[in-house]
Design a protein around this motif. Structure first.
Motif, short mmCIF file in Angstrom:
data_model
loop_
_atom_site.label_atom_id
_atom_site.label_comp_id
_atom_site.label_asym_id
_atom_site.label_seq_id
_atom_site.Cartn_x
_atom_site.Cartn_y
_atom_site.Cartn_z
N PRO A 73 0.80 -1.23 0.00
CA PRO A 73 0.00 0.00 0.00
C PRO A 73 0.84 1.28 0.00
O PRO A 73 0.45 2.28 -0.60
CB PRO A 73 -0.83 -0.09 1.28
N GLU A 74 1.99 1.24 0.63
CA GLU A 74 2.82 2.45 0.70
C GLU A 74 3.44 2.81 -0.65
O GLU A 74 3.90 3.92 -0.85
CB GLU A 74 3.92 2.30 1.77
N ARG A 75 3.43 1.87 -1.60
CA ARG A 75 4.03 2.13 -2.91
C ARG A 75 3.01 2.59 -3.95
O ARG A 75 3.39 2.97 -5.05
CB ARG A 75 4.74 0.87 -3.40
N GLY A 76 1.72 2.53 -3.63
CA GLY A 76 0.72 3.00 -4.58
C GLY A 76 -0.65 2.41 -4.30
O GLY A 76 -0.83 1.57 -3.42
N SER A 77 -1.61 2.86 -5.09
CA SER A 77 -3.00 2.43 -4.90
C SER A 77 -3.21 1.02 -5.45
O SER A 77 -2.40 0.51 -6.23
CB SER A 77 -3.94 3.40 -5.62
N VAL A 78 -4.33 0.43 -5.06
CA VAL A 78 -4.71 -0.88 -5.59
C VAL A 78 -4.91 -0.77 -7.10
O VAL A 78 -4.48 -1.64 -7.86
CB VAL A 78 -5.99 -1.42 -4.90
N ASN A 79 -5.53 0.33 -7.55
CA ASN A 79 -5.72 0.56 -8.98
C ASN A 79 -4.39 0.49 -9.73
O ASN A 79 -4.27 -0.21 -10.73
CB ASN A 79 -6.33 1.95 -9.23
N ALA A 80 -3.41 1.22 -9.23
CA ALA A 80 -2.10 1.26 -9.90
C ALA A 80 -1.48 -0.14 -9.94
O ALA A 80 -0.92 -0.55 -10.96
CB ALA A 80 -1.17 2.24 -9.19
N TRP A 81 -1.58 -0.87 -8.84
CA TRP A 81 -0.98 -2.20 -8.78
C TRP A 81 -1.65 -3.16 -9.76
O TRP A 81 -0.96 -3.84 -10.53
CB TRP A 81 -1.05 -2.74 -7.35
N VAL A 82 -2.98 -3.18 -9.78
CA VAL A 82 -3.70 -4.10 -10.66
C VAL A 82 -3.42 -3.76 -12.13
O VAL A 82 -3.17 -4.65 -12.95
CB VAL A 82 -5.22 -4.09 -10.37
N PHE A 83 -3.44 -2.48 -12.47
CA PHE A 83 -3.21 -2.11 -13.87
C PHE A 83 -1.75 -2.31 -14.28
O PHE A 83 -1.46 -2.54 -15.45
CB PHE A 83 -3.72 -0.70 -14.17
#
Length: 193
Positions: free
Chosen positions: A78-88
């Motif tokens: 979570p500290e590296r970015g949003s769930v959206n960013a991770w999934v995409f």
């Protein structure tokens, strides 16, 4: 994690998505994954289609991406970015991997491959000009509120929810105006296909 109506309404909330991802990572929570799947699967597929994938390829890749989300949820930070960013990012990497695998296929004989000319023929230019004129005419005949939504959606590449936010309209109104505009434009553009 019970998926009540309030939760489904708030699925756009990053905190809800983060909580669902944490539950999948920590406890392989199937209901949390169902929430993530119902939110991300159609969006991932749409992005893949927009990036040039064929329908069946986009469907397969979307399934692969969602399985990767299930299997590798523990890698989400979570500290590296949003769930959206991770999934995409997972989706983008899956598409790149597929393209790399496809590009390494050997050809039987490269001299037998027929490539389409980069130069458009006069006939192609004529049809393209006619198509552009008909689309412009069809757009010009729309009421201002419908034309504005079509232009934002297709020229500025905004999603329906982004359009609703920008115009300060309910999402249902944006969808309804878009549907009405499609209906009006369809008959005008049938001949240009």
């Amino acid at each position: 994690m019970a998926q009540n109506d309030e939760e489904v309404d708030r699925v756009d909330d990053p905190a809800v998505l983060k909580q669902a991802m944490v539950r999948v990572a920590q406890a392989q929570d199937r209901e949390a994954f169902q929430l993530l799947f119902s939110y991300f699967a159609p969006r991932v597929k749409a992005v893949l289609l927009k990036a040039g994938s064929q329908e069946s390829q986009a469907e397969d890749l979307m399934q692969d991406v969602m399985m990767t989300v299930w299997r590798k949820a523990k890698l989400y930070a979570p500290e590296r970015g949003s769930v959206n960013a991770w999934v995409f990012t997972v989706a983008r990497n899956a598409r790149i991997d597929l393209l790399r695998r496809a590009s390494s296929r050997p050809y039987d004989d490269v001299y037998e491959i027929e490539l389409e000319s980069d130069v458009a023929s006069g006939e192609d230019n004529m049809f393209e000009t006619e198509r552009a004129e008909r689309v412009s005419e069809a757009l010009a005949e729309l009421p201002e509120d419908q034309r504005q939504i079509i232009e934002l959606g297709f020229i500025e590449d905004m999603s329906q929810s982004e359009i609703a936010k920008k115009l300060d309209l309910p999402l249902g109104t944006v969808k309804s105006r878009m549907r009405l505009a499609y209906g009006k434009m369809k008959s005008k553009l049938e001949a240009v296909r």
